[in-house]
Design a protein around this motif. Structure first.
Motif, PDB file in Angstrom:
ATOM      1  N   GLU A 304     -21.131  57.688  62.810  1.00 47.38           N
ATOM      2  CA  GLU A 304     -20.784  58.954  62.208  1.00 47.38           C
ATOM      3  C   GLU A 304     -20.941  58.727  60.672  1.00 47.38           C
ATOM      4  O   GLU A 304     -20.134  59.272  59.584  1.00 47.38           O
ATOM      5  N   ALA A 305     -21.950  58.138  60.307  1.00 42.43           N
ATOM      6  CA  ALA A 305     -22.168  57.726  58.771  1.00 42.43           C
ATOM      7  C   ALA A 305     -20.945  57.091  58.159  1.00 42.43           C
ATOM      8  O   ALA A 305     -20.866  57.473  56.894  1.00 42.43           O
ATOM      9  N   ALA A 306     -20.541  56.413  58.630  1.00 43.26           N
ATOM     10  CA  ALA A 306     -19.024  55.670  58.175  1.00 43.26           C
ATOM     11  C   ALA A 306     -19.406  54.953  56.790  1.00 43.26           C
ATOM     12  O   ALA A 306     -18.504  54.627  56.251  1.00 43.26           O
ATOM     13  N   ASN A 307     -20.542  54.582  56.868  1.00 38.44           N
ATOM     14  CA  ASN A 307     -20.901  53.702  55.725  1.00 38.44           C
ATOM     15  C   ASN A 307     -21.388  54.359  54.465  1.00 38.44           C
ATOM     16  O   ASN A 307     -21.476  53.874  53.428  1.00 38.44           O
ATOM     17  N   PHE A 308     -21.514  55.763  54.658  1.00 36.05           N
ATOM     18  CA  PHE A 308     -21.913  56.637  53.556  1.00 36.05           C
ATOM     19  C   PHE A 308     -20.522  56.921  52.384  1.00 36.05           C
ATOM     20  O   PHE A 308     -19.592  56.976  53.019  1.00 36.05           O
ATOM     21  N   PRO A 309     -20.739  56.636  51.029  1.00 29.93           N
ATOM     22  CA  PRO A 309     -19.850  56.722  50.130  1.00 29.93           C
ATOM     23  C   PRO A 309     -19.556  58.104  49.757  1.00 29.93           C
ATOM     24  O   PRO A 309     -19.968  58.537  48.711  1.00 29.93           O
ATOM     25  N   TRP A 310     -18.587  59.005  50.391  1.00 27.93           N
ATOM     26  CA  TRP A 310     -18.374  60.387  50.103  1.00 27.93           C
ATOM     27  C   TRP A 310     -17.724  60.328  48.741  1.00 27.93           C
ATOM     28  O   TRP A 310     -16.662  59.608  48.656  1.00 27.93           O
ATOM     29  N   ALA A 338     -14.735  59.553  41.192  1.00 26.73           N
ATOM     30  CA  ALA A 338     -15.867  59.935  42.013  1.00 26.73           C
ATOM     31  C   ALA A 338     -17.054  59.105  41.704  1.00 26.73           C
ATOM     32  O   ALA A 338     -17.878  58.553  42.753  1.00 26.73           O
ATOM     33  N   ASP A 339     -17.231  58.864  40.512  1.00 21.17           N
ATOM     34  CA  ASP A 339     -18.456  58.085  39.830  1.00 21.17           C
ATOM     35  C   ASP A 339     -18.528  56.500  40.502  1.00 21.17           C
ATOM     36  O   ASP A 339     -19.777  55.972  40.455  1.00 21.17           O
ATOM     37  N   VAL A 340     -17.262  56.108  40.882  1.00 17.00           N
ATOM     38  CA  VAL A 340     -17.564  54.598  41.235  1.00 17.00           C
ATOM     39  C   VAL A 340     -18.170  54.550  42.568  1.00 17.00           C
ATOM     40  O   VAL A 340     -19.033  53.752  43.089  1.00 17.00           O
ATOM     41  N   PHE A 341     -18.184  55.573  43.517  1.00 14.90           N
ATOM     42  CA  PHE A 341     -18.884  55.597  44.637  1.00 14.90           C
ATOM     43  C   PHE A 341     -20.213  56.372  44.443  1.00 14.90           C
ATOM     44  O   PHE A 341     -20.485  57.033  44.022  1.00 14.90           O
ATOM     45  N   ARG A 342     -21.279  55.561  45.224  1.00 16.24           N
ATOM     46  CA  ARG A 342     -22.769  55.861  44.707  1.00 16.24           C
ATOM     47  C   ARG A 342     -23.402  56.075  45.932  1.00 16.24           C
ATOM     48  O   ARG A 342     -24.442  55.522  46.445  1.00 16.24           O
ATOM     49  N   PRO A 343     -23.129  57.460  46.254  1.00 16.52           N
ATOM     50  CA  PRO A 343     -24.334  57.847  47.540  1.00 16.52           C
ATOM     51  C   PRO A 343     -25.708  57.983  47.104  1.00 16.52           C
ATOM     52  O   PRO A 343     -26.565  57.886  47.977  1.00 16.52           O
ATOM     53  N   SER A 361     -22.818  65.125  49.044  1.00 11.33           N
ATOM     54  CA  SER A 361     -22.156  63.838  48.513  1.00 11.33           C
ATOM     55  C   SER A 361     -20.809  63.975  48.465  1.00 11.33           C
ATOM     56  O   SER A 361     -19.971  63.008  48.305  1.00 11.33           O
ATOM     57  N   ALA A 362     -20.353  65.304  48.517  1.00 10.77           N
ATOM     58  CA  ALA A 362     -18.758  65.479  48.630  1.00 10.77           C
ATOM     59  C   ALA A 362     -18.389  66.492  49.864  1.00 10.77           C
ATOM     60  O   ALA A 362     -19.560  67.259  50.179  1.00 10.77           O
TER      61      ALA A 362
END
Length: 408
Positions: A304-310, A338-343, A361-362
């Motif tokens: 389920e896209a668990a590795n995606f950084p929302w 939010a900017d720490v996570f880099r989708p 991305s959110a």
């Protein structure tokens, strides 16, 4: 091979450090031109310090700690901008109490399913204990951990004040079972296999999991110093492709025992493979005498896209940091978290692979009640329920409204 790109990756002995370990041990990393050296530490503070001071290139890290470090909110008070382009796992923590507390809660297998009921009982016991002059002492693995924030969220929504009715202290994961045994703590929230170790030793009983508090809540991530990420962008992207492929391997049930044996080695978790396999197969034994039982959605490592950084997950964590006085409640703070996570880096790295790419991305966290199709750039994505146990939603477009509602 000397032409390999080398990454030193810091980690704690936990099941959710599995993707870089498998990428290294299985030869997947080498296939992508990467060599990995895993650097094991006993505490999150040490893992963070190694990363900040350049002793490691990347780290298996608590999501809120990456945010706190980037924003200068951690004890060191110096900000080191970090970037997290890849999540290493969702959920995977259990809340375990001593046999004494379990008896007072009258906890049993039947009560495990009802996290609201368990929370209310624990909150009531906490208030009674505090009134009698002996507050319950609960261990979390770091001040800036999802363990701390989810435990507080659960207690607060269940009717007690985690600031005044209990004492929350920090104990590194490998020492949790010893702390329970000695009576130093009455309960803990920790990642696997350390609750299962406490259960197997007869010093703890699992009463809840964080998956029941926030289904599919963000947990660990792969953190880089932003400066390294910019300098070695292509190499970082190759590493992410290797981790994605390792995710396929780990999420195949046929590989579970093989992976558990790998993690059981002294270099990694150094605990029995049978205990490690519990988290990998979403099965837990709640007490020493219990048979293992399926625990729904206990740990997500890849599906389920668990590795995606929302970005919205970073913002929810920040809302809890604000709520408990660990961060300033400002729009700028939410944006910085939010900017720490880099989708953007995740998408760039995995473009052209079989990775599912969410279109956004959110998302509104907590809004998915039943399996729901999500818009994607590539692949088909069905997201399972991500609800909070109290039914609240977090809208990343209205974080200040959410904060105001939390304090009512």
């Amino acid at each position: 091979r000397s032409d390999m790109t080398h990454f030193r990756i810091g980690f704690l002995p936990l099941v959710d450090a599995v993707l870089p370990i498998v990428a290294h041990e299985s030869g997947i990393a080498q296939k992508h031109g990467i060599s990995i050296e895993m650097v094991k530490d006993p505490s999150w503070a040490t893992v963070r310090d190694r990363l900040v001071y350049g002793q490691t290139d990347a780290a298996h890290l608590l999501a809120p700690l990456a945010i706190a470090t980037s924003l200068g909110l951690d004890q060191t008070k110096t900000s080191t901008p970090l970037a997290a382009p890849f999540m290493l796992g969702l959920n995977g923590n259990a809340i375990t109490v001593s046999p004494r507390v379990a008896a007072l809660l009258a906890a049993n297998r039947n009560s495990f399913a009802d996290v609201k009921q368990t929370g209310m009982r624990l909150a009531a016991l906490a208030k009674t204990s505090a009134a009698e002059g002996r507050k319950l002492r609960l261990a979390v693995v770091h001040r800036h951990s999802s363990h701390n924030y989810m435990l507080r969220y659960w207690l607060a929504a269940s009717g007690c004040d985690p600031e005044t009715d209990v004492e929350i202290i920090v104990v590194p994961p490998p020492f949790i079972a010893d702390a329970l045994k000695s009576g130093e703590v009455d309960g803990s929230c920790v990642g696997e296999p350390w609750s299962s170790v406490a259960v197997a030793r007869g010093v703890g009983q699992i009463i809840a999991t964080t998956a029941q508090i926030w289904s599919r809540g963000v947990e660990k991530l792969l953190a880089f110093r932003k400066s390294l990420l910019n300098e070695r962008r292509d190499e970082v992207e190759a590493l992410l492709r290797a981790l994605h492929e390792a995710g396929h391997f780990v999420s195949d049930p046929a590989n579970a025992m093989n992976v558990a044996d790998m993690l059981a080695r002294p270099d990694y978790i150094d605990q029995p493979a049978a205990l490690i396999a519990r988290a990998l197969t979403n099965r837990l034994a709640l007490t020493q005498d219990d048979a293992e039982q399926p625990v729904r959605d206990f740990l997500f490592l890849h599906q389920e896209a668990a590795n995606f950084p929302w970005r919205s997950q970073a913002m929810w964590l920040y809302s809890q940091m604000v709520r408990w006085g660990h961060a300033p409640g400002t729009d700028a703070g939410f944006a910085a978290a939010a900017d720490v996570f880099r989708p953007d880096i995740y998408r760039a790295a995995l473009e052209g692979t079989d990775a599912v790419m969410p279109g956004a991305s959110a998302k509104v966290e907590g809004a998915i009640r039943t399996p729901t199709g999500a818009a994607t750039v590539s692949g088909r994505l069905i997201l399972g329920p991500d609800s909070f146990f109290d039914g609240r939603n977090f809208d990343p477009d209205k974080p200040m409204d959410y904060l105001a509602a939390q304090t009512q």
